[in-house]
Design a protein around this motif. Structure first.
Motif, PDB file in Angstrom:
ATOM      1  N   LEU A  72       0.853  -1.175   0.000  1.00  0.00           N
ATOM      2  CA  LEU A  72       0.000   0.000   0.000  1.00  0.00           C
ATOM      3  C   LEU A  72       0.895   1.235   0.000  1.00  0.00           C
ATOM      4  O   LEU A  72       2.072   1.160   0.327  1.00  0.00           O
ATOM      5  CB  LEU A  72      -0.895   0.040   1.243  1.00  0.00           C
ATOM      6  N   VAL A  73       0.310   2.380  -0.334  1.00  0.00           N
ATOM      7  CA  VAL A  73       1.063   3.629  -0.255  1.00  0.00           C
ATOM      8  C   VAL A  73       0.245   4.651   0.523  1.00  0.00           C
ATOM      9  O   VAL A  73      -0.977   4.716   0.387  1.00  0.00           O
ATOM     10  CB  VAL A  73       1.428   4.190  -1.647  1.00  0.00           C
ATOM     11  N   MET A  74       0.930   5.407   1.367  1.00  0.00           N
ATOM     12  CA  MET A  74       0.294   6.528   2.034  1.00  0.00           C
ATOM     13  C   MET A  74       0.384   7.715   1.077  1.00  0.00           C
ATOM     14  O   MET A  74       1.322   8.506   1.104  1.00  0.00           O
ATOM     15  CB  MET A  74       0.978   6.846   3.361  1.00  0.00           C
ATOM     16  N   GLY A  75      -0.576   7.767   0.166  1.00  0.00           N
ATOM     17  CA  GLY A  75      -0.594   8.827  -0.828  1.00  0.00           C
ATOM     18  C   GLY A  75      -1.112  10.117  -0.220  1.00  0.00           C
ATOM     19  O   GLY A  75      -1.634  10.143   0.897  1.00  0.00           O
ATOM     20  N   ALA A  76      -0.965  11.207  -0.970  1.00  0.00           N
ATOM     21  CA  ALA A  76      -1.332  12.513  -0.435  1.00  0.00           C
ATOM     22  C   ALA A  76      -1.795  13.423  -1.549  1.00  0.00           C
ATOM     23  O   ALA A  76      -1.780  13.062  -2.733  1.00  0.00           O
ATOM     24  CB  ALA A  76      -0.136  13.131   0.294  1.00  0.00           C
ATOM     25  N   VAL A  77      -2.192  14.624  -1.174  1.00  0.00           N
ATOM     26  CA  VAL A  77      -2.622  15.608  -2.160  1.00  0.00           C
ATOM     27  C   VAL A  77      -1.546  15.819  -3.218  1.00  0.00           C
ATOM     28  O   VAL A  77      -1.852  16.003  -4.404  1.00  0.00           O
ATOM     29  CB  VAL A  77      -3.004  16.934  -1.462  1.00  0.00           C
ATOM     30  N   ALA A  78      -0.273  15.751  -2.827  1.00  0.00           N
ATOM     31  CA  ALA A  78       0.803  15.936  -3.806  1.00  0.00           C
ATOM     32  C   ALA A  78       0.849  14.795  -4.802  1.00  0.00           C
ATOM     33  O   ALA A  78       0.837  15.010  -6.021  1.00  0.00           O
ATOM     34  CB  ALA A  78       2.144  16.069  -3.094  1.00  0.00           C
ATOM     35  N   PRO A 108      -5.438  21.609   7.389  1.00  0.00           N
ATOM     36  CA  PRO A 108      -5.052  22.834   6.692  1.00  0.00           C
ATOM     37  C   PRO A 108      -3.564  23.099   6.834  1.00  0.00           C
ATOM     38  O   PRO A 108      -2.911  22.576   7.743  1.00  0.00           O
ATOM     39  CB  PRO A 108      -5.856  23.919   7.411  1.00  0.00           C
ATOM     40  N   ASN A 109      -3.042  23.871   5.931  1.00  0.00           N
ATOM     41  CA  ASN A 109      -1.751  24.481   6.195  1.00  0.00           C
ATOM     42  C   ASN A 109      -2.007  25.711   7.045  1.00  0.00           C
ATOM     43  O   ASN A 109      -3.152  26.137   7.220  1.00  0.00           O
ATOM     44  CB  ASN A 109      -1.052  24.866   4.883  1.00  0.00           C
ATOM     45  N   VAL A 110      -0.960  26.276   7.581  1.00  0.00           N
ATOM     46  CA  VAL A 110      -1.107  27.461   8.408  1.00  0.00           C
ATOM     47  C   VAL A 110      -0.066  28.473   7.975  1.00  0.00           C
ATOM     48  O   VAL A 110       1.084  28.124   7.694  1.00  0.00           O
ATOM     49  CB  VAL A 110      -0.983  27.113   9.913  1.00  0.00           C
ATOM     50  N   ILE A 150       2.634  22.118  -1.872  1.00  0.00           N
ATOM     51  CA  ILE A 150       1.422  22.795  -1.436  1.00  0.00           C
ATOM     52  C   ILE A 150       1.754  24.188  -0.913  1.00  0.00           C
ATOM     53  O   ILE A 150       1.010  25.157  -1.137  1.00  0.00           O
ATOM     54  CB  ILE A 150       0.695  21.969  -0.366  1.00  0.00           C
ATOM     55  N   GLY A 151       2.890  24.313  -0.221  1.00  0.00           N
ATOM     56  CA  GLY A 151       3.302  25.620   0.272  1.00  0.00           C
ATOM     57  C   GLY A 151       3.553  26.615  -0.847  1.00  0.00           C
ATOM     58  O   GLY A 151       3.264  27.809  -0.712  1.00  0.00           O
ATOM     59  N   SER A 235      -5.814  22.875   1.313  1.00  0.00           N
ATOM     60  CA  SER A 235      -5.587  21.993   2.454  1.00  0.00           C
ATOM     61  C   SER A 235      -4.776  20.769   2.040  1.00  0.00           C
ATOM     62  O   SER A 235      -4.770  20.366   0.877  1.00  0.00           O
ATOM     63  CB  SER A 235      -6.917  21.534   3.067  1.00  0.00           C
ATOM     64  N   THR A 236      -4.124  20.185   3.019  1.00  0.00           N
ATOM     65  CA  THR A 236      -3.363  18.951   2.818  1.00  0.00           C
ATOM     66  C   THR A 236      -4.229  17.760   3.227  1.00  0.00           C
ATOM     67  O   THR A 236      -4.990  17.855   4.186  1.00  0.00           O
ATOM     68  CB  THR A 236      -2.082  18.975   3.671  1.00  0.00           C
TER      69      THR A 236
END
Length: 309
Positions: A72-78, A108-110, A150-151, A235-236
């Motif tokens: 499996l992969v811990m995928g993300a918004v990126a 969220p990012n901050v 994302i930043g 958001s992430t």
């Protein structure tokens, strides 16, 4: 027996969650929480960090994995919404090559400054920051974890919506960007809330706003940037994906086990320490969310003319 366990005459291969980023970050910590919590229902689970190419390397490994059901992969918004629009020779299809299992968390990012710098410039809100930037164009520099991160996207979106100017300083990861912020190398960073939270709580960073549409439970007194800059929303998120070849019955079994681990008292307590709340979306619902995010970031990235290669 070299990581294999016998049950009668059957050998059970351990499951591996690939984290496509370096150890120590929110995705890595979350993967280890899930591995510990779900292995009693599934099989032994190990976590492997495979960073590189903005997360693409680890995600591609799982996209092209053989039909074994143990990767499996811990995928993300990126890896599943942003990167496909940044790289010309993108190695996998973020929708067709994966079976979405469970959305783990959204955060969220901050928007942060060093507390010392914010005090020196008399900036305590996003509105204060915008006023300063308009009066002093190009004098403040923002840092990010790299081109296309994302930043970076958040910074370009912020400049566009506020009609301001500030140069971008890309770093090799969010950690170095945050260090540069504390050292005075950059003035602001749009950072992952989970990684900035301890520094905010410790008084080293000043939080001006969160990047979601509303405030966040972890920082209830910090307003959303959207409340002062209408239309701002970045958001992430991250979650578990299997290769597309995974049988539907196995996907359901995995989703049930990982959801149970996330929402157990122990799991929720560990996520809470990172400022995260476990999510509810699994399987088809998670897949619909990913497709929506893919379309959203196609628009944002093309509008901002961000590219990697």
């Amino acid at each position: 027996m070299h990581g294999l366990r016998r049950t009668g005459t059957e050998r059970i291969r351990p499951m591996t969650i690939v984290v496509p980023y370096a150890a120590g970050g929110p995705l890595d910590k979350s993967a280890r929480i899930l591995a510990e919590g779900a292995q009693a229902q599934l099989r032994p689970i190990q976590v492997q960090n495979k960073p590189g190419a903005g997360g693409n390397l680890g995600a591609d490994t799982v996209a092209k994995a053989p039909k074994s059901g143990n990767l499996l992969v811990m995928g993300a918004v990126a890896t599943h919404a942003v990167n496909p629009w940044l790289y010309k020779n993108f190695p996998y299809n973020p929708v067709k090559d994966f079976t979405p299992i469970v959305l783990v968390a959204r955060t969220p990012n901050v928007l942060v400054m060093s507390a010392e710098r914010a005090k020196a410039l008399d900036i305590s809100t996003t509105t204060d920051l915008v006023k300063y930037m308009k009066a002093h164009p190009d004098q403040l520099k923002y840092g990010s974890g790299g081109n296309g991160s994302i930043g970076h996207i958040a910074g370009e979106m912020f400049k566009s919506l506020t009609n301001t100017r500030m140069p971008h300083a890309p770093f090799q990861g969010a950690g170095p960007a945050l260090k540069a912020l504390q050292d005075g190398g950059v003035d602001i960073v749009f950072d992952n809330l989970a990684s900035s939270l301890p520094l905010i709580q410790g008084g080293k960073l000043k939080a001006l706003g969160v990047t979601s549409l509303g405030s966040d439970d972890a920082l209830p007194h910090v307003p959303s940037i959207n409340s002062e800059v209408p239309g701002f929303n970045v958001s992430t998120w991250f979650g578990l994906f299997a290769p597309a070849t995974l049988p539907a019955a196995d996907a359901q079994k995995y989703a049930t086990a990982f959801s149970k681990a996330m929402h157990s008292p122990a799991g929720k307590a560990q996520f809470q320490k990172m400022g995260l709340t476990p999510e509810e979306l699994t399987l088809g619902g998670f897949g619909s969310f990913v497709r929506s995010e893919l379309g959203k970031y196609e628009f944002l990235i093309k509008a901002a003319k961000i590219h990697i290669d």
